[in-house]
Design an enzyme around this catalytic site. Structure first.
Site, PDB file in Angstrom:
ATOM      1  N   CYS A 634       0.869  -1.185   0.000  1.00 55.57           N
ATOM      2  CA  CYS A 634       0.000   0.000   0.000  1.00 55.57           C
ATOM      3  C   CYS A 634       0.903   1.231   0.000  1.00 55.57           C
ATOM      4  O   CYS A 634       2.005   1.188  -0.566  1.00 55.57           O
ATOM      5  CB  CYS A 634      -0.942  -0.015   1.196  1.00 55.57           C
ATOM      6  SG  CYS A 634      -0.088  -0.013   2.788  1.00 55.57           S
ATOM      7  N   ALA A 635       0.493   2.310   0.631  1.00 56.08           N
ATOM      8  CA  ALA A 635       1.320   3.519   0.657  1.00 56.08           C
ATOM      9  C   ALA A 635       2.446   3.407   1.670  1.00 56.08           C
ATOM     10  O   ALA A 635       3.583   3.815   1.410  1.00 56.08           O
ATOM     11  CB  ALA A 635       0.460   4.743   0.964  1.00 56.08           C
TER      12      ALA A 635
END
Length: 670
Positions: A634-635
């Site tokens: 993800c981020a």
């Protein structure tokens, strides 16, 4: 019986008359107004032209008849005061319609003549398609011209409050608008990076900007700038400033001040004990600078009218001065200022600094969160807040009011760190943008986190070489970055410290400045001794570069995304269209990006498919065999950690958390 004569209506004069009546039932009140309207909402004029205000009548606050009925006040419109006989306490007037001359006796006189727009002596300025906006009559002429002539192009000369409000209004009437501004950027009273936010909005809506340029001539369908540039203009609006109306006061022998306005004391009394002044024509004390200035704003004018009325009736109410709080909305963008700027503070010999932060106006996880910019100017020695500026699409007004209160009350930065603000996920943050700005200011004051605003940084870099470290992800870096910067995403910083030279000046920036602070502390802890966090990060860098060309660094920006008037706002509650995963999944490791579809669209690991975390359980069957190697990311690695637990619960035994996007991109380069 007191005979109160007030010369001038609108904000200060009309307010003074109403206050006199509330204080005295038997005072004789007379208003002498040179124009046709005694009390109207002059701040609303651009919004009627732009169509936001539909009814012209709503702009008319009072008429001579309503003043008579409500306040037992006699109003004479079209009545210009030509002379004040101070010894005899008589005002001489002439009616501009009939030529009739009259005299009015007074016991106390209140001057509230305001100001007039500056009319530059330019060739062509007297043509029928050239306008200024100050009165209802001006507004009607502009509106009639648009209806009758249907102009396609317009030039607004002056990038101040009225100029930018009219830029939006004319664009809403279907015109291609150009703004000509002599100063380096629009909203000259604001810092370049705050003005740059407004300029980006103007450009996005198709407005052409000609800054650092002056008007030379006005022709029938165009204007000529002094550098030879020709700009199409079927109509022209001149909005280059306001000059106080002082002829009567000057001819009456009243003392004028160094700032160019009518001189008054703290009770708003002029050099004549029987004459008071209020509104745009007077000069007042600046509450931060402690010296006389002119601040032609509606709010101060209204309050001055009230105070002048009280003191004319024998009360003693001292006016504490103004801090010049003002705000503008241009299309959807909002920016405001209060107190003094960093440049103004230092010019006055104040040992001042400033910081900038960008933070969501309410919790980031609640739909609709927008970044709001907060700039705080403070005295380095005392910590007292001297001024501030804000900008954003939501929440800028609320934060500006807090800063205005802090400036007026002489609060310290430390007072703002512990201040409680209203919090609920749709409305604010547990740590508000004001709290965060105060934390950052304290960190700079203490030396814990050395930082420079962009204007300071630009000057500081003269004759210096620096290593710029861009802490953002590779996709943001590729879109735009400071020339010469290296891209080292924050997540990868600690493992790459050995590659960085310790003896060099290091400048770190992320998107907003928050991770820049964290990176600075990592570098300092690792023995780096000359590290500066770019205050406000890339957002501040880009806003500054939109406003003026940096002198000591290069930042080339793409054109902003174009916007259209009336464009529907995307409903965040609508679910994005799901991206179907092919039933025949290719062999090899399957990389799944569990960020939102919007994040994925901005940039993703090569070959990764997008299954947002919120959809993973519903789509888990699309992944294929449960012994398939699956890499999740993800981020930052937080959401993918949750995704990993979900897959394990469903029996996927060969899955791993790849962490954040930066780590995944580093893996792809190995």
């Amino acid at each position: 019986m007191e005979k109160i004569v007030i010369i001038g209506g609108v904000a200060a004069g009309a307010t003074a008359a109403a206050k006199v009546r509330r204080l005295s039932a038997d005072a004789q009140i007379t208003i002498l107004e040179a124009g046709a309207d005694i009390s109207f909402a002059n701040c609303g004029l651009p919004y009627y032209i732009g169509g936001d205000i539909k009814s012209r009548s709503k702009l008319i606050l009072q008429s001579p008849e309503s003043f008579k009925d409500e306040y037992q006040t006699t109003v004479h419109i079209h009545t210009a005061a030509t002379e004040i006989d101070r010894a005899g306490k008589i005002v001489h007037t002439v009616n501009s319609k009939t030529g009739e001359k009259k005299q009015f006796e007074y016991t106390k006189l209140i001057l509230a003549q305001g100001g007039k727009p500056i009319a530059p002596p330019l060739p062509g300025a007297d043509q029928d398609h050239v306008f200024q906006l100050w009165t209802l009559d001006d507004m009607d002429k502009i509106n009639s011209f648009i209806v009758d002539h249907k102009p396609k192009t317009a030039v607004v000369v002056g990038g101040g409050f009225i100029g930018l409000e009219m830029t939006e209004a004319l664009a809403k009437r279907g015109m291609k608008v150009s703004v000509v501004e002599m100063m380096p950027h629009v909203m000259a009273i604001m810092e370049a990076e705050i003005a740059g936010f407004i300029q980006e909005e103007l450009i996005a809506y198709g407005v052409d900007l000609y800054t650092n340029k002056a008007l030379s001539e006005i022709h029938k369908n165009s204007v000529l700038l002094k550098d030879g540039t020709k700009v199409d203009a079927d109509m022209v609006l001149l909005s280059i400033g306001v000059r106080p109306t002082l002829k009567l006061a000057q001819e009456s022998g009243l003392e004028l001040g160094a700032a160019g306005g009518l001189l008054v004391d703290s009770t708003l009394k002029t050099s004549d004990d029987n004459i008071y002044g209020a509104g745009d024509m007077i000069e007042i004390e600046h509450r931060v600078l402690g010296k006389k200035v002119r601040i032609p704003l509606a709010g101060p004018a209204n309050r001055q009218g009230r105070i002048a009325a009280e003191n004319a009736l024998g009360h003693r109410h001292e006016y504490k001065g103004s801090i010049g709080t003002s705000i503008v909305r241009v299309f959807e963008a909002v920016a405001g200022t209060t107190g003094i700027s960093l440049k103004a503070a230092r010019a006055e010999g104040i040992n001042a600094d400033a910081i900038v932060i960008h933070k969501e106006h309410h919790t980031s996880y609640y739909p609709g969160a927008e970044l709001v910019t907060v700039l705080v100017v403070y005295d380095k020695e005392t910590g007292i807040v001297l001024g501030g500026q804000t900008a954003g699409y939501a929440g800028a007004d609320r934060r500006l009011d807090v800063l205005a209160t802090a400036v007026a009350a002489k609060l310290k930065v430390s007072d703002l760190t512990d201040m409680d603000f209203a919090y609920s996920p749709p409305l604010g943050n547990a740590n508000d943008a004001i709290n965060m700005a105060a934390y950052v200011a304290e960190n700079r004051m203490s030396g814990f986190s050395p930082a420079l605003t962009i204007s300071e940084l630009d000057a500081y870099l003269e004759d210096k070489k620096a290593l710029w470290i861009d802490l953002r992800d590779v996709f943001s870096f590729e879109k735009a970055h400071v020339e010469g910067a290296i891209n080292l995403p924050f997540e990868m910083l600690s493992t790459n410290l050995h590659k960085l030279p310790k003896g060099q000046l290091v400048l770190v920036y992320d998107k907003t400045g928050k991770k820049g602070h964290q990176a600075l502390r990592i570098l300092v802890g690792a023995g780096f001794t000359n590290v500066i966090n770019v205050s406000g990060g890339f957002m501040s860098l880009s806003n500054y570069a939109r406003a003026i060309k940096p002198q000591n660094f290069v930042l080339n920006l793409p054109a902003p995304d174009q916007k259209k008037l009336g464009e529907a706002v995307k409903d965040e509650k609508e679910s994005p269209v799901k991206e179907e995963v092919k039933k025949e999944v290719p062999t090899g490791p399957l990389v799944i990006d569990v960020r939102t579809q919007e994040e994925y669209a901005y940039g993703a690991y090569p070959g990764a498919i997008n299954i947002p975390l919120d959809e993973l359980e519903d789509r888990v069957s699309e992944i294929g065999s449960k012994d398939r190697q699956v890499i999740l990311y993800c981020a930052s690695g937080a959401r993918s950690a949750y995704a990993l637990q979900i897959l394990k619960a469903y029996g996927y035994v060969n899955s791993e958390n790849g962490g954040g996007l930066a780590r995944m991109m580093a893996r792809s380069r190995k």
